[in-house]
Design a protein around this motif. Structure first.
Motif, PDB file in Angstrom:
ATOM      1  N   TYR A 390       5.826 -20.278  -2.299  1.00  0.00           N
ATOM      2  CA  TYR A 390       5.316 -19.437  -3.384  1.00  0.00           C
ATOM      3  C   TYR A 390       5.050 -18.000  -2.962  1.00  0.00           C
ATOM      4  O   TYR A 390       4.516 -17.212  -3.750  1.00  0.00           O
ATOM      5  N   ASP A 391       5.419 -17.640  -1.742  1.00  0.00           N
ATOM      6  CA  ASP A 391       5.186 -16.268  -1.291  1.00  0.00           C
ATOM      7  C   ASP A 391       5.829 -15.248  -2.232  1.00  0.00           C
ATOM      8  O   ASP A 391       5.239 -14.216  -2.547  1.00  0.00           O
ATOM      9  N   TRP A 392       7.055 -15.519  -2.664  1.00  0.00           N
ATOM     10  CA  TRP A 392       7.752 -14.572  -3.533  1.00  0.00           C
ATOM     11  C   TRP A 392       7.037 -14.399  -4.870  1.00  0.00           C
ATOM     12  O   TRP A 392       7.128 -13.332  -5.499  1.00  0.00           O
ATOM     13  N   LEU A 393       6.301 -15.437  -5.283  1.00  0.00           N
ATOM     14  CA  LEU A 393       5.640 -15.422  -6.582  1.00  0.00           C
ATOM     15  C   LEU A 393       4.230 -14.839  -6.481  1.00  0.00           C
ATOM     16  O   LEU A 393       3.908 -13.865  -7.156  1.00  0.00           O
ATOM     17  N   TYR A 394       3.413 -15.433  -5.638  1.00  0.00           N
ATOM     18  CA  TYR A 394       2.007 -15.040  -5.555  1.00  0.00           C
ATOM     19  C   TYR A 394       1.797 -13.738  -4.793  1.00  0.00           C
ATOM     20  O   TYR A 394       0.765 -13.078  -4.975  1.00  0.00           O
ATOM     21  N   GLY A 395       2.728 -13.387  -3.922  1.00  0.00           N
ATOM     22  CA  GLY A 395       2.553 -12.179  -3.122  1.00  0.00           C
ATOM     23  C   GLY A 395       3.026 -10.904  -3.811  1.00  0.00           C
ATOM     24  O   GLY A 395       2.948  -9.825  -3.225  1.00  0.00           O
ATOM     25  N   TRP A 396       3.498 -11.008  -5.055  1.00  0.00           N
ATOM     26  CA  TRP A 396       4.047  -9.850  -5.754  1.00  0.00           C
ATOM     27  C   TRP A 396       2.981  -8.776  -6.000  1.00  0.00           C
ATOM     28  O   TRP A 396       1.839  -9.086  -6.354  1.00  0.00           O
ATOM     29  N   LYS A 397       3.389  -7.528  -5.799  1.00  0.00           N
ATOM     30  CA  LYS A 397       2.575  -6.359  -6.142  1.00  0.00           C
ATOM     31  C   LYS A 397       3.504  -5.331  -6.787  1.00  0.00           C
ATOM     32  O   LYS A 397       4.690  -5.316  -6.507  1.00  0.00           O
ATOM     33  N   PRO A 398       2.977  -4.454  -7.633  1.00  0.00           N
ATOM     34  CA  PRO A 398       3.832  -3.467  -8.292  1.00  0.00           C
ATOM     35  C   PRO A 398       4.679  -2.656  -7.324  1.00  0.00           C
ATOM     36  O   PRO A 398       5.850  -2.370  -7.602  1.00  0.00           O
ATOM     37  N   GLU A 399       4.135  -2.327  -6.164  1.00  0.00           N
ATOM     38  CA  GLU A 399       4.862  -1.494  -5.209  1.00  0.00           C
ATOM     39  C   GLU A 399       6.123  -2.196  -4.687  1.00  0.00           C
ATOM     40  O   GLU A 399       7.069  -1.554  -4.279  1.00  0.00           O
ATOM     41  N   ALA A 400       6.109  -3.552  -4.702  1.00  0.00           N
ATOM     42  CA  ALA A 400       7.238  -4.304  -4.152  1.00  0.00           C
ATOM     43  C   ALA A 400       8.288  -4.619  -5.179  1.00  0.00           C
ATOM     44  O   ALA A 400       9.287  -5.235  -4.877  1.00  0.00           O
ATOM     45  N   ASP A 401       8.066  -4.214  -6.426  1.00  0.00           N
ATOM     46  CA  ASP A 401       8.999  -4.570  -7.493  1.00  0.00           C
ATOM     47  C   ASP A 401      10.268  -3.718  -7.431  1.00  0.00           C
ATOM     48  O   ASP A 401      10.223  -2.573  -7.024  1.00  0.00           O
TER      49      ASP A 401
END
Length: 401
Positions: A390-401
């Protein structure tokens, strides 16, 4: 309201759900005037909880809702995945402290009504935000530097004008239709049964501060405590032939009990004590061909509906708001360009979350040899390896989009 070509910077938002209210809060905090148009005469959410994973909770905390959320929401200690028929534990994933340590934000569970109240209170505290209920969008006209929206009310038609219109009005979006997208959603063949029950009325297994996921042929059940551990939220998703719009029609408790009568005794014992259910037919659709048209933009389910099998519907709408508000701040003089940039940044993420949620609709409901293989695979995963997924899901932040 003033005419858009007089320099009015009002943001019009259709829909006062989680996405619409979060957008009103985020944009209202920048000082822009905001008007929320809601077709209902009042906002109310009953009979359901919502999970706010770290990718969503961190954004709400950034908007100043941290103290209110910490009072209203709970943090389950772990997720326990069980075989729905035997009751055997298949896997466990730590939540609570593990989520905070890994992602820097909590994994909350909260009653929808409580979250709605938190958002409404925050929005009402902003003098530049207006909430207008009993108003349904009927048509949209983009003219020059603004948008004109025709609105239906009980007392007759009205007109609202602003610099842009955000359609946060859900799966059956009137805003999407008004800008030319009449794509119909398709019934998935699944329905979600939702209910809450006082913690004192459930068997001991369900009183624990944890999230439970029970997997079985053609169905699965999720439960977790809300409202300070005083209430247990239960959601059962299963196959059904009949479809009906809306997500709050009454369900027959006896029908539910018969459906799960051959499942684990513990689960059957829980369901035998639950008498009031609300049923929601699950419709689905891929992302619309476009989410923007001039100064009109869609977010949340209006743009990309998400099945409730990954607990990301509300979270994805909150993420949308974070990116949309950021793009509008980047190019305040080019609203259409900001809206296009928002769509370009959000579309890949939305498609991935949609696909993962649809995959769960298959994986959770496997039977026979395929179900056995799934259970063996889960049994070999440690809690850490489950979180890794779930790293790709829960670790999301606007800067990484």
């Amino acid at each position: 309201m003033t005419s858009p070509d007089s320099g009015d910077q009002t943001v019009l938002i259709a829909g006062a759900g989680i996405g619409g209210l979060t957008a009103a809060l985020a944009l209202g905090r920048t000082g822009r005037p905001v008007t929320v148009l809601e077709r209902r005469t009042k906002v109310e959410e009953v009979g359901a909880g919502i999970q706010l994973s770290p990718n969503a909770s961190r954004l709400l905390i950034d908007l100043g809702l941290g103290p209110a959320l910490s009072r209203a929401a709970g943090e389950p200690k772990r997720l326990v995945i069980r075989n729905g028929e035997s009751g055997r534990t298949l896997a466990e994933m730590p939540l609570a402290d593990a989520m905070r340590q890994r992602y820097g934000a909590p994994y909350y569970v909260v009653h929808r009504a409580d979250l709605q109240t938190i958002l409404l209170d925050a929005v009402r505290g902003l003098p530049n935000v207006r909430l207008q209920f009993g108003r349904t969008v009927s048509s949209v006209d983009t003219e020059g530097d603004g948008v004109t929206v025709a609105v239906e009310t009980a007392s007759g038609p009205e007109t609202a004008r602003g610099a842009l219109l955000i359609g946060a009005d859900g799966l059956w979006s009137r805003v999407a239709a008004a800008i030319g997208d009449h794509t119909e959603a398709d019934f998935t063949g699944y329905v979600a049964w939702r209910a809450t029950i006082p913690v004192g009325d459930v068997p001991p297994l369900f009183q624990k501060p944890e999230t439970g996921l029970w997997l079985g042929p053609g169905a699965h059940i999720v439960h977790y405590p809300i409202r300070g551990g005083q209430v247990v939220n239960v959601v059962a998703i299963m196959k059904d032939r009949e479809a009906e719009r809306g997500w709050s029609r009454p369900g027959d408790a006896e029908t539910q009990r018969r459906r799960f009568r051959n499942w684990a005794p513990e689960l059957s014992g829980l369901l035998s004590r639950m008498d009031q259910w609300l049923v929601w037919s699950l419709f689905d659709r891929g992302p619309r061909e476009t989410w923007t048209s001039g100064r009109v933009v869609l977010l949340g389910d209006a743009a990309h509906p998400v099945l409730p099998l990954l607990a990301q519907g509300g979270a994805l709408a909150i993420e949308d708001v974070a990116v949309l508000s950021r793009e509008l701040a980047r190019t305040p003089g080019d609203v259409p360009g900001a809206l296009r940039a928002y769509e370009a940044r959000r579309r890949p993420r939305a498609k991935r979350v949609q696909a993962a949620s649809r995959a769960n609709a298959t994986n959770y409901h496997l039977s026979g040899p395929f179900g056995l293989v799934r259970n063996v695979v889960l049994g070999r995963l440690s809690g850490t390896r489950l979180i890794d997924r779930y790293d790709w899901l829960y670790g999301w932040k606007p800067e990484a989009d």
